[in-house]
Design a protein around this motif. Sequence first.
Motif, PDB file in Angstrom:
ATOM      1  N   GLU A 362       0.725  -1.077   0.294  1.00  0.00           N
ATOM      2  CA  GLU A 362       0.261  -0.080  -0.331  1.00  0.00           C
ATOM      3  C   GLU A 362       1.010   1.356   0.076  1.00  0.00           C
ATOM      4  OE1 GLU A 362      -3.011  -0.373   2.739  1.00  0.00           O
ATOM      5  OE2 GLU A 362      -3.857  -2.083   1.637  1.00  0.00           O
ATOM      6  N   HIS A 363       2.055   1.609   0.580  1.00  0.00           N
ATOM      7  CA  HIS A 363       2.927   2.351   0.933  1.00  0.00           C
ATOM      8  C   HIS A 363       3.584   2.505  -0.540  1.00  0.00           C
ATOM      9  CE1 HIS A 363       4.800   5.251   3.265  1.00  0.00           C
ATOM     10  NE2 HIS A 363       6.320   4.388   2.623  1.00  0.00           N
ATOM     11  N   LEU A 364       4.129   1.523  -0.983  1.00  0.00           N
ATOM     12  CA  LEU A 364       4.426   1.403  -2.388  1.00  0.00           C
ATOM     13  C   LEU A 364       3.814   2.232  -3.764  1.00  0.00           C
ATOM     14  CD1 LEU A 364       6.400  -1.780  -3.469  1.00  0.00           C
ATOM     15  CD2 LEU A 364       7.447   0.351  -3.558  1.00  0.00           C
ATOM     16  N   ARG A 365       2.298   1.971  -3.288  1.00  0.00           N
ATOM     17  CA  ARG A 365       1.579   2.038  -4.770  1.00  0.00           C
ATOM     18  C   ARG A 365       0.978   3.876  -3.893  1.00  0.00           C
ATOM     19  NH1 ARG A 365      -4.148   1.838  -4.952  1.00  0.00           N
ATOM     20  NH2 ARG A 365      -4.484   1.223  -7.030  1.00  0.00           N
ATOM     21  N   SER A 366       0.912   3.925  -3.125  1.00  0.00           N
ATOM     22  CA  SER A 366       0.708   4.842  -2.945  1.00  0.00           C
ATOM     23  C   SER A 366       1.824   6.276  -3.707  1.00  0.00           C
ATOM     24  CB  SER A 366       0.831   5.677  -1.066  1.00  0.00           C
ATOM     25  OG  SER A 366       1.931   4.951  -0.503  1.00  0.00           O
ATOM     26  N   VAL A 367       3.217   6.186  -3.257  1.00  0.00           N
ATOM     27  CA  VAL A 367       4.086   6.789  -3.639  1.00  0.00           C
ATOM     28  C   VAL A 367       3.658   6.562  -5.442  1.00  0.00           C
ATOM     29  CG1 VAL A 367       6.054   6.087  -3.888  1.00  0.00           C
ATOM     30  CG2 VAL A 367       5.426   5.945  -1.931  1.00  0.00           C
ATOM     31  N   PHE A 368       3.968   5.545  -5.539  1.00  0.00           N
ATOM     32  CA  PHE A 368       3.086   5.704  -6.821  1.00  0.00           C
ATOM     33  C   PHE A 368       2.327   6.673  -7.514  1.00  0.00           C
ATOM     34  CE2 PHE A 368       6.815   3.723  -9.083  1.00  0.00           C
ATOM     35  CZ  PHE A 368       7.627   3.113  -8.618  1.00  0.00           C
ATOM     36  N   LEU A 369       1.147   6.390  -7.267  1.00  0.00           N
ATOM     37  CA  LEU A 369      -0.102   7.446  -7.052  1.00  0.00           C
ATOM     38  C   LEU A 369      -0.052   8.564  -7.312  1.00  0.00           C
ATOM     39  CD1 LEU A 369      -2.107   5.717  -5.909  1.00  0.00           C
ATOM     40  CD2 LEU A 369      -2.896   5.878  -7.772  1.00  0.00           C
ATOM     41  N   VAL A 370       0.416   9.127  -6.391  1.00  0.00           N
ATOM     42  CA  VAL A 370       1.372  10.766  -6.180  1.00  0.00           C
ATOM     43  C   VAL A 370       2.245  10.969  -8.060  1.00  0.00           C
ATOM     44  CG1 VAL A 370       2.538  12.145  -5.332  1.00  0.00           C
ATOM     45  CG2 VAL A 370       1.238  10.612  -4.301  1.00  0.00           C
ATOM     46  N   SER A 371       3.046  10.391  -7.706  1.00  0.00           N
ATOM     47  CA  SER A 371       4.189  10.664  -8.861  1.00  0.00           C
ATOM     48  C   SER A 371       3.940   9.013  -9.856  1.00  0.00           C
ATOM     49  CB  SER A 371       5.121  10.919  -8.804  1.00  0.00           C
ATOM     50  OG  SER A 371       6.152  10.983  -9.506  1.00  0.00           O
ATOM     51  N   PRO A 374       7.927   8.820  -8.611  1.00  0.00           N
ATOM     52  CA  PRO A 374       9.103   8.984  -7.399  1.00  0.00           C
ATOM     53  C   PRO A 374      10.529   9.360  -7.778  1.00  0.00           C
ATOM     54  CG  PRO A 374       8.191   6.523  -8.062  1.00  0.00           C
ATOM     55  CD  PRO A 374       8.488   7.392  -8.869  1.00  0.00           C
ATOM     56  N   PRO A 375      10.851  10.304  -7.206  1.00  0.00           N
ATOM     57  CA  PRO A 375      12.634  10.780  -7.226  1.00  0.00           C
ATOM     58  C   PRO A 375      13.185   9.342  -6.727  1.00  0.00           C
ATOM     59  CG  PRO A 375      11.466  12.085  -5.279  1.00  0.00           C
ATOM     60  CD  PRO A 375       9.939  10.978  -6.222  1.00  0.00           C
ATOM     61  N   ILE A 376      14.540   9.599  -7.055  1.00  0.00           N
ATOM     62  CA  ILE A 376      15.657   7.790  -6.349  1.00  0.00           C
ATOM     63  C   ILE A 376      14.934   8.026  -4.761  1.00  0.00           C
ATOM     64  CG2 ILE A 376      17.375   7.386  -5.305  1.00  0.00           C
ATOM     65  CD1 ILE A 376      15.749   6.261  -9.034  1.00  0.00           C
ATOM     66  N   ASP A 377      15.217   8.990  -4.023  1.00  0.00           N
ATOM     67  CA  ASP A 377      15.768   9.490  -2.951  1.00  0.00           C
ATOM     68  C   ASP A 377      14.038   8.724  -2.182  1.00  0.00           C
ATOM     69  OD1 ASP A 377      14.538  12.471  -1.784  1.00  0.00           O
ATOM     70  OD2 ASP A 377      14.212  11.074  -3.844  1.00  0.00           O
ATOM     71  N   ARG A 378      12.733   9.255  -2.363  1.00  0.00           N
ATOM     72  CA  ARG A 378      11.422   8.704  -2.204  1.00  0.00           C
ATOM     73  C   ARG A 378      11.812   6.883  -2.509  1.00  0.00           C
ATOM     74  NH1 ARG A 378       7.664   8.440   0.967  1.00  0.00           N
ATOM     75  NH2 ARG A 378       5.849   9.050  -0.259  1.00  0.00           N
ATOM     76  N   LEU A 379      12.415   6.272  -3.509  1.00  0.00           N
ATOM     77  CA  LEU A 379      12.334   5.074  -3.158  1.00  0.00           C
ATOM     78  C   LEU A 379      13.417   4.577  -2.309  1.00  0.00           C
ATOM     79  CD1 LEU A 379      12.015   4.646  -7.276  1.00  0.00           C
ATOM     80  CD2 LEU A 379      10.566   4.219  -5.943  1.00  0.00           C
TER      81      LEU A 379
END
Lengths: 414, 341
Positions: A362-371, A374-379
């Motif tokens: 769910e966390h992963l998904r939310s990150v990708f839903l935003v953008s 996603p920027p590398i540091d986020r990953l």
Amino acid sequence: LLAPDELLCCFYSMQFWLDKAVAWGQADSPDTQKDTCLHLNRLRDFLQQLLAHINNMVTETMKKLPLLGQFLGRLCWNPYVTAGDTFRRPLLQCLWGLYSEHPSNAVERKANQWIRKVLCQLATEEDDGVAQALMKHMGVPAKEYHVNVLKKVLSKYSYWCSCDSILATSDACVPLITCPEASPLIGALLQQPVTCVKEALSEHFLDALSSAYSSWNLSLEEQAVVSLWYHSLPSLEEAVLSLLESVTNTVSTPQMLHQQVAQSLLVGILFFFMRNLSIRIKSVCCVVLSFCPLGGTTKCFETWFLLVQCAHWVQAAVQLLVTSEPEDCGPLLWLLTFYHHPTTGGTTECFGVQVRAREAWEHLRSVFLVSARPPIDRLQSLVTPLSSQPQQPSPAPLLTLSLLVNLLFSASGR
Amino acid sequence: MEAVLKNLSSTVELLAVAANSGAVEQWDKHTMSRAFDWARYCEHVHSRFHNNPAIRRVMEQQLELTNRSLQDVIPGYTEVSFSDLPRLQHLLLIGLLNNPELPISLIKMLFDTRSPLDNMQSEYQDVTGLCSHIIRCKAACKVLSPLIDLSAAGAEVQGRMLMERLGALLSRGSDTRPAEHFLGCVLQGCQGAGRQFCLVITAALLTTKNSAAQTAPREFLLDWLQNKHSVLQSLCSALPATLLIDLAKDHNKFRDAYCDVLKKWASDMEYCVSEGEWVQTSTNPTVSFQKLTEKFMALFEACPSLRANTEKELKALKISDGDFDVKGLSVWGDLLSALNM
């Protein structure tokens, strides 16, 4: 209610089908026989279409399709149509549809009379006058006589070595696929040892069998069904699908299901053929799921081992997960987690792993839903919290990475 | 026995109602199913008692009474005889389907096309889909007919049934009239000694070839054939030579009868000067002198014991014709020389 333009479609098709019915009735050459067999499935579909119209508005239909009676009548006398249950059924249903319980005019009364007459003739008339007289004198009922003649005809079929005869016979048997009396012959054809390089059974025959099998209209012996699976991959796929569905949909206890599935020969074939079939992944997950809550570690390991052999399934599950709605994720996540971290179900450990997997997802998904990118540091920050708690078992970093990779690829592919 | 007779009578009355009365309008699935149950009961009664002359006679008398009383009430009533009993369910079906008052729901039940698996759990499994079953079998035979000779298959089944019936009739007692009457009906039913009749008789004789139990009906049939010259002649001209030889080999009576037919054909021949050959005049279809000679030779080859006697007979006939050795004067002389006798 059906739209008037659909009725119009029927009207145009009717001419086509009436011409066909006339042609089939006039000649009895191998060409007309072949033509009839090739068109049977489409004819059945057309009859079902007609039936829908008839059920809705009888007099309307009769007005717009005046040749309807003639058409149905001709089909009634075509043995290629009436031999198989799946074709005779919609034909008779059309006739029932045209029957008026309370006839209000002369047309309806006449239609009723005609329907009764056709049916009576079909069931009781003998075109062989000699046979009829003999039946009477010998005191043999018609049903017994015809059953015996059919048995004799079926027994006279001899299996030659030449591939051509098997091909011809399989073609000829297409109308008999849903004729229960012919199932020994059909079974024998299926179980013919394959001695020729090319497929001896006609493709048309196998298609028709597969179609009947998927609509539960086939009555074959178990051995013959297994032979059918060897000849026709779609039938095997169908068998697997229905088994999976019964596993997921039956209300019976997991124990019963498990026994049922485990004892079935199909399970072995299921896993063996998984590589080649495009079966719904979620159903597979459910089957695997059904094995694990019970039986302890041995069963669990066996299941996991089998899953490992079909690794591309897991790959496909990942891809599917990425494109699924949140509510569909459960079984997929479970499968992936199980693959990377097999545990026996019901334990706290298992439960814990599953929960963390879900959270991570769910966390992963939310990150990708935003953008989408996603920027590398986020990953990076995603991976770190997951491995920051070494005391607790976490979904293997491999899983997370695999999910990440897939998300990235699907995002870039979009 | 009284109860059985009463049931028999009631069922025949039931059949009359089913075929002729508007009362069937009130019938439901249960009623119809029960009607077929009773018809089946009568079929069973027939198979149980048909070989018992005393009981059969009593039943025949009862049926006569019932038929008479029904005839008084129903115009155009068709009698049900004792020999109709084995087919009573079928007669009931015919009656019902021809009755315009039969509810459509019951017709639907008879033509039901649900899978056999479903039907096994149904309460009315014997009646449900009864007509579908018949239609299916008839249609399947027609579909398979391009691959297999349907008339031959039919004839084989008919032949076997004929022998079964003949055996049953002969086992009743010493009176052979019912058996003769039966064969006469069969001949009539076949519209004379045409191809189908020949196929049936041949099948009847061949299927019982190796069965010791069927000796009586087989011998009876051959005797009967011998006495019906026209039938025998038709049989001999319609059937393939190999089949005839098979029959001659296995049955002495047939062998002798066949030989007689060949001699008869020879005696019907006249010498045609323009063709320089003996031709048949009366019988139809015609057989040539050449063919006749071949048939004789095949027969002698299969049954060597026949040769000596036939030679004697032919020689005697040649003498009665004047004992000339010139071709074209005596068919017997020419036959003898053609057969190297």
